[in-house]
Design a protein around this motif. Structure first.
Motif, PDB file in Angstrom:
ATOM      1  N   ILE A  71     -14.848  20.155 -28.870  1.00  0.00           N
ATOM      2  CA  ILE A  71     -16.007  20.504 -28.044  1.00  0.00           C
ATOM      3  C   ILE A  71     -15.950  21.982 -27.650  1.00  0.00           C
ATOM      4  CG2 ILE A  71     -17.073  20.099 -25.794  1.00  0.00           C
ATOM      5  CD1 ILE A  71     -16.553  17.136 -26.261  1.00  0.00           C
ATOM      6  N   PHE A  72     -14.750  22.503 -27.364  1.00  0.00           N
ATOM      7  CA  PHE A  72     -14.602  23.929 -27.068  1.00  0.00           C
ATOM      8  C   PHE A  72     -15.000  24.769 -28.277  1.00  0.00           C
ATOM      9  CE2 PHE A  72     -11.983  27.802 -26.919  1.00  0.00           C
ATOM     10  CZ  PHE A  72     -12.471  28.351 -25.744  1.00  0.00           C
ATOM     11  N   MET A  73     -14.570  24.351 -29.475  1.00  0.00           N
ATOM     12  CA  MET A  73     -14.953  25.069 -30.690  1.00  0.00           C
ATOM     13  C   MET A  73     -16.463  25.017 -30.901  1.00  0.00           C
ATOM     14  SD  MET A  73     -11.866  24.015 -33.330  1.00  0.00           S
ATOM     15  CE  MET A  73     -13.068  23.718 -34.580  1.00  0.00           C
ATOM     16  N   GLY A  74     -17.075  23.898 -30.531  1.00  0.00           N
ATOM     17  CA  GLY A  74     -18.526  23.796 -30.639  1.00  0.00           C
ATOM     18  C   GLY A  74     -19.228  24.786 -29.730  1.00  0.00           C
ATOM     19  N   GLY A  75     -18.679  24.994 -28.538  1.00  0.00           N
ATOM     20  CA  GLY A  75     -19.246  25.993 -27.639  1.00  0.00           C
ATOM     21  C   GLY A  75     -19.117  27.402 -28.177  1.00  0.00           C
ATOM     22  N   LEU A  76     -17.967  27.694 -28.773  1.00  0.00           N
ATOM     23  CA  LEU A  76     -17.790  29.018 -29.379  1.00  0.00           C
ATOM     24  C   LEU A  76     -18.714  29.215 -30.577  1.00  0.00           C
ATOM     25  CD1 LEU A  76     -13.921  29.517 -29.262  1.00  0.00           C
ATOM     26  CD2 LEU A  76     -15.663  30.553 -27.810  1.00  0.00           C
ATOM     27  N   SER A  77     -18.924  28.148 -31.344  1.00  0.00           N
ATOM     28  CA  SER A  77     -19.813  28.285 -32.498  1.00  0.00           C
ATOM     29  C   SER A  77     -21.256  28.508 -32.068  1.00  0.00           C
ATOM     30  CB  SER A  77     -19.710  27.060 -33.409  1.00  0.00           C
ATOM     31  OG  SER A  77     -20.357  25.958 -32.826  1.00  0.00           O
ATOM     32  N   GLU A  78     -21.632  27.980 -30.903  1.00  0.00           N
ATOM     33  CA  GLU A  78     -22.989  28.232 -30.393  1.00  0.00           C
ATOM     34  C   GLU A  78     -23.195  29.722 -30.114  1.00  0.00           C
ATOM     35  OE1 GLU A  78     -25.639  26.255 -29.964  1.00  0.00           O
ATOM     36  OE2 GLU A  78     -24.526  24.601 -30.877  1.00  0.00           O
ATOM     37  N   ILE A  79     -22.165  30.364 -29.579  1.00  0.00           N
ATOM     38  CA  ILE A  79     -22.258  31.808 -29.330  1.00  0.00           C
ATOM     39  C   ILE A  79     -22.377  32.565 -30.651  1.00  0.00           C
ATOM     40  CG2 ILE A  79     -21.009  33.809 -28.425  1.00  0.00           C
ATOM     41  CD1 ILE A  79     -19.752  31.867 -26.380  1.00  0.00           C
ATOM     42  N   PHE A  80     -21.558  32.178 -31.621  1.00  0.00           N
ATOM     43  CA  PHE A  80     -21.564  32.866 -32.902  1.00  0.00           C
ATOM     44  C   PHE A  80     -22.863  32.630 -33.658  1.00  0.00           C
ATOM     45  CE2 PHE A  80     -20.223  33.248 -37.411  1.00  0.00           C
ATOM     46  CZ  PHE A  80     -19.908  34.598 -37.381  1.00  0.00           C
ATOM     47  N   THR A  81     -23.421  31.411 -33.593  1.00  0.00           N
ATOM     48  CA  THR A  81     -24.682  31.154 -34.292  1.00  0.00           C
ATOM     49  C   THR A  81     -25.834  31.902 -33.644  1.00  0.00           C
ATOM     50  OG1 THR A  81     -24.960  29.097 -33.049  1.00  0.00           O
ATOM     51  CG2 THR A  81     -24.005  28.925 -35.244  1.00  0.00           C
ATOM     52  N   GLY A  82     -25.754  32.140 -32.337  1.00  0.00           N
ATOM     53  CA  GLY A  82     -26.758  32.985 -31.690  1.00  0.00           C
ATOM     54  C   GLY A  82     -26.717  34.403 -32.228  1.00  0.00           C
ATOM     55  N   TYR A  83     -25.515  34.901 -32.442  1.00  0.00           N
ATOM     56  CA  TYR A  83     -25.353  36.240 -33.028  1.00  0.00           C
ATOM     57  C   TYR A  83     -25.909  36.258 -34.455  1.00  0.00           C
ATOM     58  CZ  TYR A  83     -23.080  40.118 -35.380  1.00  0.00           C
ATOM     59  OH  TYR A  83     -22.833  41.225 -36.137  1.00  0.00           O
ATOM     60  N   LEU A  84     -25.602  35.209 -35.245  1.00  0.00           N
ATOM     61  CA  LEU A  84     -26.105  35.155 -36.622  1.00  0.00           C
ATOM     62  C   LEU A  84     -27.625  35.093 -36.660  1.00  0.00           C
ATOM     63  CD1 LEU A  84     -23.580  32.726 -38.320  1.00  0.00           C
ATOM     64  CD2 LEU A  84     -23.879  35.156 -38.789  1.00  0.00           C
ATOM     65  N   ASN A  85     -28.212  34.349 -35.751  1.00  0.00           N
ATOM     66  CA  ASN A  85     -29.663  34.246 -35.703  1.00  0.00           C
ATOM     67  C   ASN A  85     -30.282  35.601 -35.376  1.00  0.00           C
ATOM     68  OD1 ASN A  85     -32.188  33.131 -35.706  1.00  0.00           O
ATOM     69  ND2 ASN A  85     -31.926  31.974 -33.823  1.00  0.00           N
ATOM     70  N   GLY A  86     -29.701  36.307 -34.408  1.00  0.00           N
ATOM     71  CA  GLY A  86     -30.204  37.640 -34.078  1.00  0.00           C
ATOM     72  C   GLY A  86     -30.034  38.621 -35.223  1.00  0.00           C
ATOM     73  N   SER A  87     -28.898  38.527 -35.925  1.00  0.00           N
ATOM     74  CA  SER A  87     -28.669  39.420 -37.070  1.00  0.00           C
ATOM     75  C   SER A  87     -29.650  39.132 -38.194  1.00  0.00           C
ATOM     76  CB  SER A  87     -27.239  39.259 -37.578  1.00  0.00           C
ATOM     77  OG  SER A  87     -26.322  39.649 -36.602  1.00  0.00           O
ATOM     78  N   ALA A  88     -29.976  37.857 -38.399  1.00  0.00           N
ATOM     79  CA  ALA A  88     -30.941  37.505 -39.442  1.00  0.00           C
ATOM     80  C   ALA A  88     -32.324  38.053 -39.109  1.00  0.00           C
ATOM     81  CB  ALA A  88     -30.985  35.990 -39.612  1.00  0.00           C
ATOM     82  N   ILE A  89     -32.714  37.957 -37.861  1.00  0.00           N
ATOM     83  CA  ILE A  89     -34.022  38.481 -37.465  1.00  0.00           C
ATOM     84  C   ILE A  89     -34.057  39.996 -37.588  1.00  0.00           C
ATOM     85  CG2 ILE A  89     -35.580  38.753 -35.489  1.00  0.00           C
ATOM     86  CD1 ILE A  89     -34.788  35.915 -34.667  1.00  0.00           C
ATOM     87  N   GLU A  90     -32.962  40.653 -37.214  1.00  0.00           N
ATOM     88  CA  GLU A  90     -32.892  42.106 -37.353  1.00  0.00           C
ATOM     89  C   GLU A  90     -32.949  42.524 -38.820  1.00  0.00           C
ATOM     90  OE1 GLU A  90     -29.881  45.777 -36.222  1.00  0.00           O
ATOM     91  OE2 GLU A  90     -29.548  43.782 -35.384  1.00  0.00           O
ATOM     92  N   ALA A  91     -32.254  41.768 -39.682  1.00  0.00           N
ATOM     93  CA  ALA A  91     -32.286  42.085 -41.110  1.00  0.00           C
ATOM     94  C   ALA A  91     -33.680  41.862 -41.686  1.00  0.00           C
ATOM     95  CB  ALA A  91     -31.263  41.232 -41.850  1.00  0.00           C
ATOM     96  N   MET A  92     -34.392  40.848 -41.217  1.00  0.00           N
ATOM     97  CA  MET A  92     -35.760  40.613 -41.690  1.00  0.00           C
ATOM     98  C   MET A  92     -36.681  41.744 -41.258  1.00  0.00           C
ATOM     99  SD  MET A  92     -36.616  36.628 -41.145  1.00  0.00           S
ATOM    100  CE  MET A  92     -35.320  35.448 -41.306  1.00  0.00           C
ATOM    101  N   SER A  93     -36.486  42.235 -40.037  1.00  0.00           N
ATOM    102  CA  SER A  93     -37.358  43.321 -39.574  1.00  0.00           C
ATOM    103  C   SER A  93     -37.065  44.637 -40.308  1.00  0.00           C
ATOM    104  CB  SER A  93     -37.208  43.515 -38.062  1.00  0.00           C
ATOM    105  OG  SER A  93     -35.900  43.939 -37.756  1.00  0.00           O
ATOM    106  N   ASN A  94     -35.850  44.784 -40.831  1.00  0.00           N
ATOM    107  CA  ASN A  94     -35.512  45.967 -41.637  1.00  0.00           C
ATOM    108  C   ASN A  94     -35.776  45.747 -43.118  1.00  0.00           C
ATOM    109  OD1 ASN A  94     -34.652  47.312 -39.363  1.00  0.00           O
ATOM    110  ND2 ASN A  94     -32.514  46.698 -39.614  1.00  0.00           N
ATOM    111  N   LEU A  95     -36.381  44.617 -43.466  1.00  0.00           N
ATOM    112  CA  LEU A  95     -36.731  44.236 -44.829  1.00  0.00           C
ATOM    113  C   LEU A  95     -35.501  44.115 -45.735  1.00  0.00           C
ATOM    114  CD1 LEU A  95     -39.988  46.326 -45.348  1.00  0.00           C
ATOM    115  CD2 LEU A  95     -39.781  43.889 -44.801  1.00  0.00           C
ATOM    116  N   GLU A  96     -34.396  43.698 -45.173  1.00  0.00           N
ATOM    117  CA  GLU A  96     -33.188  43.392 -45.947  1.00  0.00           C
ATOM    118  C   GLU A  96     -33.107  41.878 -46.104  1.00  0.00           C
ATOM    119  OE1 GLU A  96     -30.107  45.015 -43.566  1.00  0.00           O
ATOM    120  OE2 GLU A  96     -30.670  47.090 -43.957  1.00  0.00           O
ATOM    121  N   LEU A  97     -33.887  41.356 -47.026  1.00  0.00           N
ATOM    122  CA  LEU A  97     -34.029  39.909 -47.136  1.00  0.00           C
ATOM    123  C   LEU A  97     -32.774  39.220 -47.654  1.00  0.00           C
ATOM    124  CD1 LEU A  97     -37.700  39.667 -48.437  1.00  0.00           C
ATOM    125  CD2 LEU A  97     -36.836  39.407 -46.123  1.00  0.00           C
ATOM    126  N   ILE A  98     -32.000  39.864 -48.494  1.00  0.00           N
ATOM    127  CA  ILE A  98     -30.769  39.269 -49.008  1.00  0.00           C
ATOM    128  C   ILE A  98     -29.768  39.050 -47.867  1.00  0.00           C
ATOM    129  CG2 ILE A  98     -28.837  39.563 -50.601  1.00  0.00           C
ATOM    130  CD1 ILE A  98     -31.493  38.992 -51.980  1.00  0.00           C
TER     131      ILE A  98
END
Length: 107
Positions: free
Chosen positions: A28-55
């Motif tokens: 459950i602790f690892m699940g909490g840490l993964s929630e933080i990391f997936t939030g970072y990944l989601n933000g990075s994906a949106i930033e990459a989309m706005s910079n037109l880096e689709l890959i």
């Protein structure tokens, strides 16, 4: 705040299941840490989309999907089932002990 001495009988009832409780708590602790990391990944994906880096955006979303599926999907379900079984066993033990003590009460 309650005294820690009040919880000693509960710890004694869970003595044979301590390893399962520790494993479920770690998952459950690892699940909490993964929630933080997936939030970072989601933000990075949106930033990459706005910079037109689709890959790069697809890479971030793929990693996000894999982590969400494994940690939040399978591992959290496994940890919750362990905790549910432990809760059920503890409730049965407490019910048995309270019934046993109530038999000793005067009529």
């Amino acid at each position: 705040m309650k005294s820690l001495n009040e919880f000693k009988p509960l710890v004694k009832l869970l003595s044979e299941d301590k390893t399962k409780l520790i494993i479920a708590s770690i998952i459950i602790f690892m699940g909490g840490l993964s929630e933080i990391f997936t939030g970072y990944l989601n933000g990075s994906a949106i930033e990459a989309m706005s910079n037109l880096e689709l890959i790069n955006a697809l890479k971030f979303l793929g990693i996000y999907f894999v982590i969400e599926l494994t940690v939040d999907g399978m591992l959290m379900h496994y940890a919750n089932s362990i905790l549910y079984k432990l809760e059920s066993a503890l409730t049965r033990k407490l019910g048995y002990f309270s019934y046993k003590k109530s038999l000793n009460l005067p009529a």
